[in-house]
Structure formats: C-alpha cells, structure tokens
Write a protein that holds these residues in place. Sequence first.
Motif, PDB file in Angstrom:
ATOM      1  N   GLU A 116       0.847  -1.017   0.017  1.00  0.00           N
ATOM      2  CA  GLU A 116       0.274  -0.035   0.007  1.00  0.00           C
ATOM      3  C   GLU A 116       0.924   1.323   0.124  1.00  0.00           C
ATOM      4  OE1 GLU A 116      -2.804  -0.734   3.189  1.00  0.00           O
ATOM      5  OE2 GLU A 116      -4.178   0.832   2.321  1.00  0.00           O
ATOM      6  N   ARG A 117       1.968   1.341   0.811  1.00  0.00           N
ATOM      7  CA  ARG A 117       2.693   2.492   1.044  1.00  0.00           C
ATOM      8  C   ARG A 117       3.508   2.516  -0.390  1.00  0.00           C
ATOM      9  NH1 ARG A 117       4.079   5.436   5.290  1.00  0.00           N
ATOM     10  NH2 ARG A 117       1.819   5.174   5.443  1.00  0.00           N
ATOM     11  N   LEU A 119       2.704   1.879  -3.375  1.00  0.00           N
ATOM     12  CA  LEU A 119       1.626   2.473  -4.142  1.00  0.00           C
ATOM     13  C   LEU A 119       1.430   3.822  -3.961  1.00  0.00           C
ATOM     14  CD1 LEU A 119      -1.034  -0.518  -4.116  1.00  0.00           C
ATOM     15  CD2 LEU A 119       0.530   0.362  -6.201  1.00  0.00           C
ATOM     16  N   LEU A 120       1.410   4.322  -2.776  1.00  0.00           N
ATOM     17  CA  LEU A 120       1.413   5.684  -2.466  1.00  0.00           C
ATOM     18  C   LEU A 120       2.509   6.516  -2.854  1.00  0.00           C
ATOM     19  CD1 LEU A 120      -0.624   7.634  -1.004  1.00  0.00           C
ATOM     20  CD2 LEU A 120       0.820   7.594   1.033  1.00  0.00           C
ATOM     21  N   ALA A 123       2.343   6.866  -6.827  1.00  0.00           N
ATOM     22  CA  ALA A 123       1.407   7.950  -6.956  1.00  0.00           C
ATOM     23  C   ALA A 123       1.625   9.288  -6.718  1.00  0.00           C
ATOM     24  CB  ALA A 123       0.017   7.752  -6.044  1.00  0.00           C
ATOM     25  N   SER A 144      -1.677  14.014 -17.128  1.00  0.00           N
ATOM     26  CA  SER A 144      -2.000  13.049 -16.181  1.00  0.00           C
ATOM     27  C   SER A 144      -1.980  11.543 -16.897  1.00  0.00           C
ATOM     28  CB  SER A 144      -3.463  13.085 -15.831  1.00  0.00           C
ATOM     29  OG  SER A 144      -3.834  13.987 -14.746  1.00  0.00           O
ATOM     30  N   LEU A 145      -2.371  11.331 -18.057  1.00  0.00           N
ATOM     31  CA  LEU A 145      -2.374  10.217 -18.674  1.00  0.00           C
ATOM     32  C   LEU A 145      -0.911   9.597 -19.210  1.00  0.00           C
ATOM     33  CD1 LEU A 145      -5.447  10.136 -21.076  1.00  0.00           C
ATOM     34  CD2 LEU A 145      -5.073   8.586 -19.244  1.00  0.00           C
ATOM     35  N   HIS A 148       0.612   8.917 -15.799  1.00  0.00           N
ATOM     36  CA  HIS A 148       0.266   7.539 -15.415  1.00  0.00           C
ATOM     37  C   HIS A 148       1.199   6.494 -16.253  1.00  0.00           C
ATOM     38  CE1 HIS A 148      -3.220   8.764 -12.888  1.00  0.00           C
ATOM     39  NE2 HIS A 148      -2.620   7.472 -12.231  1.00  0.00           N
ATOM     40  N   SER A 149       1.088   6.718 -17.448  1.00  0.00           N
ATOM     41  CA  SER A 149       1.923   5.633 -18.265  1.00  0.00           C
ATOM     42  C   SER A 149       3.228   5.571 -17.990  1.00  0.00           C
ATOM     43  CB  SER A 149       1.681   5.964 -19.890  1.00  0.00           C
ATOM     44  OG  SER A 149       0.155   6.039 -20.081  1.00  0.00           O
ATOM     45  N   THR A 152       3.730   3.663 -14.854  1.00  0.00           N
ATOM     46  CA  THR A 152       3.326   2.184 -15.160  1.00  0.00           C
ATOM     47  C   THR A 152       4.689   1.590 -15.674  1.00  0.00           C
ATOM     48  OG1 THR A 152       1.007   2.484 -15.414  1.00  0.00           O
ATOM     49  CG2 THR A 152       2.124   0.602 -16.621  1.00  0.00           C
ATOM     50  N   VAL A 153       5.272   2.227 -16.637  1.00  0.00           N
ATOM     51  CA  VAL A 153       6.598   1.741 -17.411  1.00  0.00           C
ATOM     52  C   VAL A 153       7.550   1.369 -16.227  1.00  0.00           C
ATOM     53  CG1 VAL A 153       8.588   2.254 -18.766  1.00  0.00           C
ATOM     54  CG2 VAL A 153       6.160   2.468 -19.532  1.00  0.00           C
ATOM     55  N   HIS A 155       7.139   0.979 -13.212  1.00  0.00           N
ATOM     56  CA  HIS A 155       6.675  -0.018 -12.004  1.00  0.00           C
ATOM     57  C   HIS A 155       7.054  -1.540 -12.746  1.00  0.00           C
ATOM     58  CE1 HIS A 155       3.049  -1.234  -9.398  1.00  0.00           C
ATOM     59  NE2 HIS A 155       4.173  -2.185  -9.316  1.00  0.00           N
TER      60      HIS A 155
ATOM     61  N   GLU B 116      -4.308   5.823   0.188  1.00  0.00           N
ATOM     62  CA  GLU B 116      -3.662   4.663   0.218  1.00  0.00           C
ATOM     63  C   GLU B 116      -4.520   3.349  -0.198  1.00  0.00           C
ATOM     64  OE1 GLU B 116      -1.101   4.946   3.566  1.00  0.00           O
ATOM     65  OE2 GLU B 116       0.370   3.662   2.717  1.00  0.00           O
ATOM     66  N   LEU B 119      -5.714   3.186  -3.514  1.00  0.00           N
ATOM     67  CA  LEU B 119      -4.583   2.686  -4.390  1.00  0.00           C
ATOM     68  C   LEU B 119      -4.609   1.115  -4.295  1.00  0.00           C
ATOM     69  CD1 LEU B 119      -1.934   5.538  -3.995  1.00  0.00           C
ATOM     70  CD2 LEU B 119      -3.263   5.038  -6.071  1.00  0.00           C
ATOM     71  N   LEU B 120      -4.678   0.566  -3.483  1.00  0.00           N
ATOM     72  CA  LEU B 120      -4.550  -0.604  -3.272  1.00  0.00           C
ATOM     73  C   LEU B 120      -5.635  -1.618  -3.934  1.00  0.00           C
ATOM     74  CD1 LEU B 120      -2.688  -2.778  -1.782  1.00  0.00           C
ATOM     75  CD2 LEU B 120      -4.314  -2.952   0.228  1.00  0.00           C
ATOM     76  N   LEU B 184      -1.517   9.235 -26.983  1.00  0.00           N
ATOM     77  CA  LEU B 184      -0.135   9.667 -26.550  1.00  0.00           C
ATOM     78  C   LEU B 184       0.937   8.909 -27.601  1.00  0.00           C
ATOM     79  CD1 LEU B 184      -0.858  11.024 -24.061  1.00  0.00           C
ATOM     80  CD2 LEU B 184      -0.195   8.765 -22.689  1.00  0.00           C
TER      81      LEU B 184
END
Lengths: 185, 185
Positions: A116-117, A119-120, A123, A144-145, A148-149, A152-153, A155, B116, B119-120, B184
Amino acid sequence: MARWEPDAQGRMIRAALELFDERGFDQTTAGDIAEKAGVTERTFFRHFADKREVLFDGAHTMEHTVHDVTVAAPAELSPLDAALAGITAAGELLADRHEFSMRRSRIVAANPSLQERELLKLAAMTESTTKALHERGVTEPVASLAAHSAVTVFHVAFARWVAEEEPPAFADCVAEAAAALRALQ
Amino acid sequence: MARWEPDAQGRMIRAALELFDERGFDQTTAGDIAEKAGVTERTFFRHFADKREVLFDGAHTMEHTVHDVTVAAPAELSPLDAALAGITAAGELLADRHEFSMRRSRIVAANPSLQERELLKLAAMTESTTKALHERGVTEPVASLAAHSAVTVFHVAFARWVAEEEPPAFADCVAEAAAALRALQ
DNA sequence: GCTAGTGATGACAGTGACTGACATCGACAC
DNA sequence: GTGTCGATGTCAGTCACTGTCATCACTAGC
C-alpha cells in the motif's frame, strides 16, 4: 547534528531491514528496531512518520529527480518521452543499490500494508510527473495519462530489474517496457 | 442471519459515512461508528478488517466483474480493449450510486491513508485484469501493461465522473480517457 | 574556560486500532 | 424442548503513534 553515535537514521534503516528480513514486518515492533539501533522508540517516530516509512527513505529524492529531469528534457520530446526520461533518471538513482533493492522488494512483497505504501509513493511520482508536464505546457488529460503511463513503465521495469540476480541496465528495462506499452492497441 | 436488528453491516457503513463527513476520518473512532450503528466495537472489526475498509465495501464485487467481463469479451478485441470492457462494466456498478460515490470520494480525498487504501484496491483491479488477460492467452509484459493502462483509464474516468454534479454516462468518461491515452506518443 | 542557546534525544503517560479468548444470544433443525 | 451454529457481547491485552517536559551534547559568544 547527531548526538552520541552518528547517523541514527541510517542505523535504524539498517536495523529495520535486518529485522523485517528475519522475522517479518508484523513480528517486528518499532521498539525492536529502535533498540537494535541504540535509540528509543520515541526517537524512531521522530525520524519516520510511521513504522512503514523506514523502508521508503529515498522516495522523496526520486520524486524530485523525476520532476526536475522531466522539466529539463529536450523541448522536442513528446509528453510521454519527457516523462520516461524522468522516471529513467529516478530509477538510476538505485543503480548501485541493487542488492539492497532486492531485499527491500522481497520484504514489501510479503506485506500488503507495505505494498500500500509503495503504491502511495508511486502515486506521488505520478503527481510530480504530472506537475512537471504541466510546467512543460502539457494540458489535461494528456499530462495525467502520460504521467500514469510513464509510472506504469517504471513499475514494470523496476519489477523486472529487481527480479534478476545480475542487474541489467535500468534504462534497458525501461526501454523494453516502453516499447511494449506503445505497441498496445 | 442477523441477530437483533438486520443489516448490521449496512448500518455501520452508513454510520461511518456520516461521521467521517461530519468530523473527518481521524476524528472518528471505530467505537463511535459502532455505537452509532448500535453494535460494539468488536463487532465492527468482525465485519471490517480495519477502520478504513468500511469505505471500500464494493471493491470485491468490482474486481470480480472486471475479471469476468474481460475474460468474456469478444475474442477479436485487443488486450487493451478487452480490459477496457472490463473496467467499464465495473464502473457501471456504481451507476445508481453517484451521490454516495461523491460523498465517499470527498472523504477519501481528505485523507492520505484512505487514498493509500484506494490505490490498493485499484492495484487489485489491475491484478485481476492481468489475470483475465492471461486467461485470454495474452503474455507478459503486454498483459500487465494493458491492465495498468486500463486501470489508469478507469482512474481518470472515475475522477471525472465523480467530479460532475450531474453524472455523465460512465462509459462516455471511459471512452474519452481511452481516446486520449491512445493519442499519446 | 564559561555560559547561554539550540537541536536531538530520553522518559513517561495517554489514546486508539486491532486481536484473542470465552461467554451469550437467537434462530433453526430435530 | 433441546442441541447446534453463527453472530454478537465482554474483557483484557499488545502495539502504533503522540504530546509534554526534562536532559544532553554541541556551538557561539564572551
């Protein structure tokens, strides 16, 4: 700066990593960590907002790096490419800490509240990337997109990088994930 | 099933929402919620794994929906389109609870620990989408990237949907965000 | 070398989230 | 009516985290 022994914070981080590794996160109390580091529990909570935070010390630096590198990327880059430059630079902050990152990842993977942390923090990276893109003049919802993308990459690339015993170049992991993302229809 | 009054869980959810709204999440104890719902604190923790979970009751259903609809999507759809079908269906579960969703979002936005948890839940949706894509025969890293992208679209679309006093169709919000994502480079 | 100031630490008490163990209640089967 | 079972109440306990105040080590100014 420090009182008796120097680098209390570093000692607590190392103590926490060892204890979490041995017994697990839930079976380790904040008092245990403090004791092992030679401080009191109260001091632990002066350095870290909560028990989980001891594993996320570098996050702030990474956020700044993402932001600054994204803003400073060549003007001709697309929003997504600028953001990818930012997250690549952030990932390279970890280049010489592969061993540490692996241990840390294993600990996080074993505990939902740590995920969870994490992910924060991701974010927060998304936030700071979005902000950087705004400063480049990118508007919503593209900013934003793209952010996010890019995260994601990050991640996916990070998961790959941390999974290999012999670390590949982080930039290569990013390039690979980014290519796959662009191929999506 | 229930003991004295029926629907203890529903009563606790409603009580929590009201109290969080009035005083804020941190200023509300689990005991406060239980008392308002006419049960004991212990009962609260039998229904919800922790205090935050009371705001995330439908998440499990949404995960299942995402998974099932993604798996069942027409075979000719691309991984991303199949995943988008899944998250659209999940979003439509909220269609008749716009008012509730707005209140809930406001509460979550005001508290980092609730963000948090949100997000989880989104990560869990990503997981179940990835799994569904695997079942469609999609391999890595495409499955993960498509799933992440779809959930990103969900995230952006939901934020838009919940921001409007007069709710647009959720599917329209998704279509809009998805189009921007595809644009994008 | 002495002293006042400053920032980090220790000591301690308190709140609230959460858990385990056991007693109890209410509905339902028989 | 009696026994069973799932949901609830009761109670004690641990641990994360916080506020407060005293104390310590280092530094600057004298």
